[in-house]
Design an enzyme around this catalytic site. Structure first.
Site, PDB file in Angstrom:
ATOM      1  N   ASP A  18       0.975  -1.065   0.123  1.00  0.00           N
ATOM      2  CA  ASP A  18      -0.049   0.023   0.149  1.00  0.00           C
ATOM      3  C   ASP A  18       0.991   1.373  -0.053  1.00  0.00           C
ATOM      4  OD1 ASP A  18      -2.021   1.843   0.635  1.00  0.00           O
ATOM      5  OD2 ASP A  18      -3.168   0.271   1.209  1.00  0.00           O
ATOM      6  N   HIS A  40       2.234   1.990  -3.097  1.00  0.00           N
ATOM      7  CA  HIS A  40       1.420   2.830  -3.800  1.00  0.00           C
ATOM      8  C   HIS A  40       1.857   4.391  -3.874  1.00  0.00           C
ATOM      9  CE1 HIS A  40      -2.209  -0.079  -3.379  1.00  0.00           C
ATOM     10  NE2 HIS A  40      -1.174  -0.739  -3.735  1.00  0.00           N
TER      11      HIS A  40
END
Ligand SMILES: *[C@@H]1O[C@H](CO)[C@@H](O)[C@H](O)[C@H]1NC(C)=O
Ligand SMILES: *[C@@H]1O[C@H](CO)[C@@H](O)[C@H](O)[C@H]1NC(C)=O
Length: 406
Positions: free
Chosen positions: A230, A253
């Site tokens: 993430d 991310h």
């Protein structure tokens, strides 16, 4: 004992002393050492060491002199534990040479939901070295089997390390791997420096943010190396005066401000004065991102500088997304009430894996303003990439490729 001390971090200085080892902590005074093994912890990766850790902490925290909790080499099985302050001294060190291993399976965090290890209400803390192994794989597998509604079927999981309601904290040389949820969280704290944190989790591990900063101020991150599933660094609501410098991210991310506008019970979702300087993104889905949900939640993001970034194979190198809705279900068609302004992008280079390397998708009702770009060069497939603008006002200076749509 000496061989063991050699493994420990250099922030501490070994001082020979009549009665045995003593330490000079960052504050300079000699300190007492509380070795978890003396409290019954066994470095075998199997014996539950939670109570010995808590007892060693309690004694260190009670000490009127600088004090060190010492975790020697070896693997220690530790369950949910809150290392509670305030302490008698403002110089407590948690010096870890070994590995802390979370319990197996998931759902073991019921004593302190959402958390594995927490430092709570401590002023003047150094956490040095160590590896945290959150053993997140069984929980990720549960979430991956329920991608639409993981919350109904699987617990949300435990963040590995949380610094909560604390001041003057330095974390140095920590390695965190395979957290169930976020790896390192700074929550409602002031004056926290994270130096040389390493995060390691698979690219497909859900919600495993590297460093998450929430409702805090004067937090600095230096020299982090983050590979995860993430955001590498996520800046949640209520943060001000953050400095993030020299972060390598990927897979992951990207470095994100937000998402904002989705938190239950928070009235103000403001983020102010954030610098993100000298970053490297490799194979990430985003680079430098600001994201807000479409909702009537009020708030602002103001005064952000993104400077000196290298993008190597990034899907969205620069993105502001005010219609954030990752699962694409139950998304609102409202425009976001979070106002984004005074955001600078300076000296950003590299290549995108998609044609649109710069996306400013701002709110209809609260357009972005004061966005500036200077010396940006982003390519796609050996050509200059494109940019896309909605509801944004700003200017570009110097060479800016793709040509700015501001
Ligand atoms: C912005 O944050 C940095 C880093 O914490 C701090 O040094 C600086 O004083 C802040 N600037 C303002 C105007 O508050
Ligand atoms: C911007 O947001 C709108 C509204 O959600 C969406 O339809 C559009 O695809 C977005 N554009 C980009 C370039 O992300």
């Amino acid at each position: 004992m000496l061989g063991l001390l050699a493994h420990l971090h250099a922030a501490l200085v070994f001082l020979p002393n009549n009665g045995g080892p003593a330490w000079a902590g960052p504050g300079g005074g000699a300190g007492a050492v509380y070795d978890v093994v003396r409290y019954g912890a066994r470095p075998d990766g199997m014996t539950d060491a939670t109570l010995p850790f808590l007892r060693a902490w309690a004694d260190a925290c009670r000490s009127p002199r600088p004090a060190t909790v010492l975790v020697p080499p070896g693997v220690f099985l530790v369950g949910s534990a809150t290392f509670m302050g305030p302490c008698a001294t403002r110089a407590v060190t948690f010096a870890v040479a070994g590995t802390l291993l979370a319990p197996s399976g998931y759902g073991w965090d019921s004593a302190s939901p959402g958390r594995w290890l927490t430092f709570e209400s401590v002023e003047g803390l150094a956490v040095s070295g160590g590896t945290l192994d959150g053993r997140g794989a069984p929980l990720w597998a549960c979430k991956q089997q329920q991608p639409q509604q993981p919350r109904l079927h699987c617990p949300s999981g435990a963040s590995s390390l949380t610094i909560s309601n604390s001041r003057d904290v330095v974390v140095d040389g920590l390695r965190s791997m395979n957290s169930e949820l976020f790896h390192v969280v700074v929550l409602q704290s002031n004056g926290v420096t994270l130096n040389r944190v390493t995060v390691d989790a698979p690219e497909d591990s859900p919600n495993t943010d590297g460093i998450h900063i929430h409702m805090s101020s004067h937090v600095s991150v230096y020299d982090a190396n983050i590979r995860t599933g993430d955001d590498c660094v996520s800046v949640g609501p209520g943060n001000s005066n953050l400095w993030i410098e020299r972060v390598a991210c990927g897979p992951g991310h990207g470095i994100s401000i937000g998402s904002l506008g989705h938190q239950q019970g928070l009235d103000m979702e403001d983020v102010q004065n954030v610098t993100v300087k000298t970053t490297w993104f490799t194979g990430t889905s985003n680079g430098l991102r600001i994201k807000t949900w479409g909702s009537s939640k009020q708030g602002f993001v103001r005064g952000v500088t993104f400077e000196d970034a290298t993008m190597t194979g990034v899907h969205n190198p620069i993105i502001i997304d005010q219609n954030y809705c990752p699962q694409k279900v139950g998304c609102s068609d409202r425009s976001s009430s979070i106002k984004i302004s005074e955001v600078k992008y300076v000296d950003i280079r590299g290549w995108s894996t998609t044609p649109v390397a710069v996306t400013f998708n701002c709110s209809r009702s609260h357009p972005c303003s004061g966005i500036s770009m200077q010396d940006v060069k982003l390519m796609y497939d050996r050509r200059v990439a494109k940019s896309s603008c909605r509801n944004v006002q700003g200017r570009s200076v110097g060479l800016v490729l793709p040509p700015s749509c501001l």
